[in-house]
Each structure stands twice: as C-alpha cells, then as structure tokens.
Design a protein around this motif. Structure first.
Motif, short mmCIF file in Angstrom:
data_model
loop_
_atom_site.label_atom_id
_atom_site.label_comp_id
_atom_site.label_asym_id
_atom_site.label_seq_id
_atom_site.Cartn_x
_atom_site.Cartn_y
_atom_site.Cartn_z
N ALA A 88 3.56 -0.19 -5.90
CA ALA A 88 4.06 -0.44 -4.54
C ALA A 88 4.72 -1.82 -4.45
O ALA A 88 5.73 -1.99 -3.78
CB ALA A 88 2.92 -0.33 -3.53
N VAL A 89 4.14 -2.80 -5.14
CA VAL A 89 4.76 -4.14 -5.18
C VAL A 89 6.16 -4.04 -5.77
O VAL A 89 7.13 -4.58 -5.23
CB VAL A 89 3.91 -5.12 -6.01
CG1 VAL A 89 4.66 -6.43 -6.23
CG2 VAL A 89 2.58 -5.40 -5.32
N THR A 131 0.84 -1.21 0.00
CA THR A 131 0.00 0.00 0.00
C THR A 131 0.87 1.25 0.00
O THR A 131 0.36 2.36 0.10
CB THR A 131 -0.92 0.01 1.24
OG1 THR A 131 -0.12 -0.13 2.42
CG2 THR A 131 -1.91 -1.15 1.16
N GLY A 132 2.17 1.06 -0.09
CA GLY A 132 3.12 2.19 -0.13
C GLY A 132 4.51 1.63 -0.37
O GLY A 132 4.69 0.45 -0.65
N TYR A 133 5.50 2.50 -0.24
CA TYR A 133 6.88 2.10 -0.49
C TYR A 133 7.43 1.25 0.66
O TYR A 133 6.83 1.15 1.73
CB TYR A 133 7.74 3.35 -0.68
CG TYR A 133 7.52 4.41 0.39
CD1 TYR A 133 8.02 4.25 1.69
CD2 TYR A 133 6.82 5.58 0.10
CE1 TYR A 133 7.82 5.20 2.66
CE2 TYR A 133 6.62 6.54 1.08
CZ TYR A 133 7.14 6.36 2.35
OH TYR A 133 6.94 7.30 3.32
N LEU A 134 8.58 0.66 0.44
CA LEU A 134 9.32 -0.03 1.49
C LEU A 134 10.08 1.02 2.29
O LEU A 134 10.99 1.67 1.78
CB LEU A 134 10.29 -1.05 0.88
CG LEU A 134 11.18 -1.81 1.88
CD1 LEU A 134 10.35 -2.68 2.80
CD2 LEU A 134 12.21 -2.65 1.13
N HIS A 135 9.68 1.23 3.54
CA HIS A 135 10.31 2.26 4.36
C HIS A 135 11.39 1.63 5.26
O HIS A 135 11.61 0.42 5.25
CB HIS A 135 9.28 3.01 5.19
CG HIS A 135 8.40 2.11 6.01
ND1 HIS A 135 8.81 1.51 7.18
CD2 HIS A 135 7.12 1.70 5.82
CE1 HIS A 135 7.84 0.78 7.68
NE2 HIS A 135 6.81 0.86 6.88
N SER A 163 10.92 6.29 1.02
CA SER A 163 11.15 4.99 0.39
C SER A 163 12.63 4.63 0.49
O SER A 163 13.51 5.49 0.32
CB SER A 163 10.74 5.05 -1.08
OG SER A 163 11.21 3.91 -1.76
N VAL A 164 12.90 3.37 0.74
CA VAL A 164 14.28 2.90 0.76
C VAL A 164 14.98 3.25 -0.55
O VAL A 164 16.17 3.57 -0.57
CB VAL A 164 14.31 1.37 1.01
CG1 VAL A 164 15.67 0.78 0.67
CG2 VAL A 164 13.97 1.07 2.47
N MET A 165 14.21 3.26 -1.64
CA MET A 165 14.82 3.55 -2.95
C MET A 165 15.18 5.02 -3.13
O MET A 165 15.81 5.38 -4.12
CB MET A 165 13.88 3.09 -4.07
CG MET A 165 13.73 1.57 -4.13
SD MET A 165 15.31 0.69 -4.14
CE MET A 165 15.97 1.19 -5.73
N LEU A 218 9.92 -4.90 -4.17
CA LEU A 218 10.87 -5.82 -4.81
C LEU A 218 12.18 -5.11 -5.14
O LEU A 218 13.27 -5.66 -4.94
CB LEU A 218 10.25 -6.42 -6.08
CG LEU A 218 9.00 -7.28 -5.87
CD1 LEU A 218 8.45 -7.74 -7.23
CD2 LEU A 218 9.29 -8.48 -4.98
N ASP A 219 12.08 -3.86 -5.62
CA ASP A 219 13.28 -3.08 -5.94
C ASP A 219 14.11 -2.83 -4.68
O ASP A 219 15.35 -2.92 -4.70
CB ASP A 219 12.91 -1.75 -6.60
CG ASP A 219 12.37 -1.92 -8.00
OD1 ASP A 219 12.55 -3.01 -8.59
OD2 ASP A 219 11.76 -0.96 -8.53
N GLY A 220 13.42 -2.46 -3.59
CA GLY A 220 14.12 -2.17 -2.35
C GLY A 220 14.83 -3.40 -1.80
O GLY A 220 15.99 -3.33 -1.38
N MET A 221 14.16 -4.55 -1.84
CA MET A 221 14.76 -5.78 -1.36
C MET A 221 15.96 -6.17 -2.23
O MET A 221 17.00 -6.62 -1.72
CB MET A 221 13.73 -6.91 -1.36
CG MET A 221 12.56 -6.70 -0.41
SD MET A 221 13.01 -6.96 1.30
CE MET A 221 13.09 -8.76 1.34
N ASN A 222 15.82 -5.97 -3.52
CA ASN A 222 16.90 -6.31 -4.44
C ASN A 222 18.11 -5.40 -4.23
O ASN A 222 19.26 -5.86 -4.23
CB ASN A 222 16.40 -6.23 -5.88
CG ASN A 222 17.42 -6.75 -6.88
OD1 ASN A 222 17.86 -7.89 -6.79
ND2 ASN A 222 17.81 -5.91 -7.83
#
Length: 464
Positions: free
Chosen positions: A53-54, A12-16, A250-252, A58-62
C-alpha cells in the motif's frame, strides 16, 4: 510565514480518487504561495498497513507528478519522539494513566446509553483536586489518556466550510497511547503537524470530528495551530458515496486503462473547485489560480464521461512520439505484427482525434498490424458482382498510381465514375478486404498507411 502543507495518507489500501484530490489541493496550495509540500505516511495501524500500500501511494503520487519537497516521513520511525511527548504531557498533567479495561469502558458506555446519555469515558482515572483515585490493579498495563478541557468550546474558521464550533462536552478524554506504549492516530497527527510546522491542513471532511481533538492537544503542547480546510467528499453520479462501481479504484488503475496524468489532474482539480468557466488548464495555470475561496461546500460528483472527454483532449494535444511509447506496449500484448507495417506514429496521428484512452487508440491502431480476417457473410453482402469489376480495376491501377492520399483519392473517384458506383459501394468491400472490418478512418488514409505492397497482396489474395 512560509506556507507548509502536507498529504498524510494511511497505507491501509491504494491511493483512491479522493486521496489524490486532497494531495493535489495541498500540493497546489503550497505551489501557489511558493511554500513546501510534505508527504507523510501514517502507518501506525500495524494490522492493516502494508508495504504494498505504501508503494501504491508513492507510485500514484509519482504518476500524477505531485512531487513532495520533504519526506516521505513514516510515523513508525518517529516512535521515540511520540513517547517523549507523552512523557512530557504526563509530567505536565495534560495526560494521565487510565487502568480501565476495554470491557469496563464498554460497560460504562452501556450504562450511559441506557440512561439516555451520550456514551463516553467517565473520567474514572482522571486526576482532580481532592479526588481519590481507585487502587492500581496489579499487573495491568494502563493506557494514557489526554486530559481534555471539561468546559468551553473549540472553534476554528474552516477554510472551506466557514466557522465551526464543537463543545468540549462532546469530547471525552481520548486515549493517546495504548497499553503497549504505541501512540494513537489523533495524537501522532498533532505531534507531526507541530514538529513539521504545518501551516495549512487541507483534507477530506470526514476528518472534521478529529479537528477539535487535535486542536486541544496542540494547545496543551503550547504549539501554534495550523489553519484547517475540510473538502467535501466525492460522490458517484447517482449521489451515493463513491464506490468501486463508480470508479473508486486505485489511481494506478487509470494509467492501466489508458488515461494520461494531465487529464486526471485537470479532472480532479475541477471536482469541487472552479475558476470561472475554465475547464481545461495546465497545472502551472492551476497553481497560479488555486485558492481555497473557490472550493465548493457541497460534495462533488464523479463523472467518467467528463474524464474521458478531457483525456481525449490531452491525447489530441500530445506528441506522437510520446503516444507511441504508451501505445506500443499495449499493442504488443495484443499480438501486433509491426514488421512490414506502417510507421506507428503516422497511424497515431490519423487515429488520435477520436480516441478517449490510450487503450482505445491502441485497439484502433491494431487494424494496421494484424492479418485481416473478414467475415464471410459480410464479404458476400458487400462484394457483389456489380462491385467486383471496380475492385479489379482499382487493384490494377494501384500498381502504378503515385502512393499518397491525394492520388489514391483521385483514383477511387475515377474507378467509381467508370463503374457508375457510389463511394460506399467500393469503400466498404475495400475496408473488409484490407482490414477485416467495416469501420475505419477514411479509406484513402487507410490505403496510404497500409502501403502499396500490403494493399496489392491483400487484394490479390482475395481475387484468388
């Protein structure tokens, strides 16, 4: 037992930062025990979940390198399984249909508040021996509620907080399926943890209130229970809940600002966990050390200065070729003119000791790849009549001097001695003429990198 952990964000939002730290701890715990790390996307909130958001998750984890062993699993792709379990629970009597409208439930709660009672569903449609249920309203689709135990307690030994007990009287019969049949959060999480054989749930302490509900559902299903560990939240330096003004973006955003993933991982690892006085360590070392016994019970505070310090450390440790690949695109966007300029990796080697971010490094490197435009007032201040003969002598001898840092340093000292000047009196005007700015690395290093041809051309342009 094989350790199986999971990271289960809602798209529902970015990876914080808080989510990234939860993912890191879950990943590291699995790695420490040679277990399995699972990525699960909890996307049942159809109104707020988005493909963007998905992808951000995925981008943040990568970027962080927190690679999953299984998944990603999407809850919306598991609807048939959830409906199957709901049917089983209805058949077993651990769930039941409730025909109350949301308005009726809210009126029920208002009456309870007025009477000084805790607002909760009152069990109107809960089947009990000898109880007559109301007539089923025509044309009304029911929700399905979980038949929560009426008495007793739910107790678990939290891996971070220690023993926690919550009375079942504090919990009402929560809805596990909506009128359209879609399942709800706590139910889906319970079924997923059961099916995926999760052994350890490490998550933020905002989930503590969900845990007794999930434990009761799992017990009703006859499932084994995972162990739960709830990590305190991350606060800003002012002690307030982390918000965008503290860096809760966002982590990104962090790679865009010039941070390295190893710096972010090292920093997040130290937010609420410690191993003696160790501040800097690799992820291999972290996984070898990591356990839940050394997680703090108190909230951690986000300190951007500490993150920048760590990033500077990892920039200094990084290979110059890797840094070039990160710096060059930033400089290209800023209009850097690489043709005829010095080797970028050599420039990076000179500058990286002081850079806290890739963006700072790129900005510092720009002085070698753009035409200088010195301020006229500064030129008038520093290029005095006393200095001009020294500049002319230096320019003349630059035509034949051996072009390396040591020889250029010796030439500078010779010119200073001849003209009875101190180093700043010559270095400052040289910096202005050659780079357009007063603050640069050591002038002999700058001269060496700019190259003889560029130095002579810029000095000649000024002398005209």
């Amino acid at each position: 037992m094989t350790v199986r952990t999971r990271f289960a964000p809602s798209p529902t939002g970015y990876l914080h930062l808080g989510g990234a730290r939860t993912a890191l701890f879950s990943w590291a715990y699995a790695r420490h025990f040679g277990g399995t790390f699972i990525l699960r996307i909890e996307d049942t909130d159809l109104e707020r979940s988005t493909p963007e958001a998905v992808q951000a998750i995925l981008d943040g984890m990568n970027w962080l390198g927190l690679h999953h062993d299984e998944g990603p699993f999407f809850q919306m792709q598991r609807m048939d399984r959830y409906r199957e379990v709901v049917g089983q629970m209805l058949e077993a009597g651990s769930a039941y249909y409730c025909y109350c409208t949301p308005e009726e439930v809210e009126a029920m709660r208002e009456r309870q508040r007025a009477a000084g009672e805790k607002p909760r569903y009152d069990g109107t449609w809960r089947p009990e021996p000898g109880k007559t249920l109301p007539p089923v309203p025509e044309g009304r689709k029911p929700v399905v509620r979980f038949r929560n135990p009426l008495d007793g307690d739910v107790t678990w030994n939290d891996l971070v907080k220690g023993p926690i007990t919550i009375s079942n009287r504090e919990l009402d019969d929560l809805i596990i399926a909506r009128p359209d049949g879609t399942p709800t959060y706590n139910f889906c999480v319970s079924v997923d943890d059961w099916d995926m054989q999760i052994t350890h749930v490490i998550r933020g302490d905002d989930h503590v209130n969900n845990t007794p509900r999930q434990i009761n559902i799992l017990r009703a299903l006859g499932a084994s229970l995972p162990q739960y560990g709830h990590v305190p939240m991350i606060l800003g330096a002012d002690g307030e809940k982390l918000s965008k003004r503290h860096g809760a973006v966002s982590v990104m955003e962090y790679p865009a600002q010039g941070y390295l993933p190893e710096a972010m991982l090292n920093y997040l690892a130290r937010l609420g966990w410690s191993h003696g006085d160790e501040e800097i360590f690799s992820m291999e070392q972290f996984c070898a050390w990591f356990d839940l016994d050394h997680l703090s019970k108190s909230p951690a505070q986000f300190n951007p200065e500490k993150l920048a310090w760590l990033n500077n450390h990892y920039i200094k440790q990084s290979d110059n070729a890797r840094l070039e690949a990160l710096v060059r695109p930033v400089m290209e966007r800023e209009g850097a003119q690489f043709e005829g300029g010095p080797d970028l990796q050599a420039v990076i080697a000179l500058l990286k000791e002081r850079a806290s971010t890739i963006n700072e490094l790129a900005d510092a490197a720009m002085l070698f790849y753009r035409q200088p435009a010195p301020d006229a007032a500064l030129l008038a201040q520093h290029v005095t009549d006393a200095v001009k003969p020294a500049l002319a002598q230096f320019g003349k001898q630059c035509e034949t001097v051996e072009w390396n840092k040591a020889a250029l340093s010796a030439l500078l000292k010779e010119v200073l001695a001849t003209n009875k000047l101190k180093m700043p009196q010559l270095a400052m005007p040289l910096r202005l003429i050659l780079t357009g700015q007063l603050q640069t690395p050591a002038i002999d290093a700058v001269l060496e990198l700019l190259g003889r041809e560029t130095v002579l051309a810029r000095l000649a342009k000024f002398s005209k």
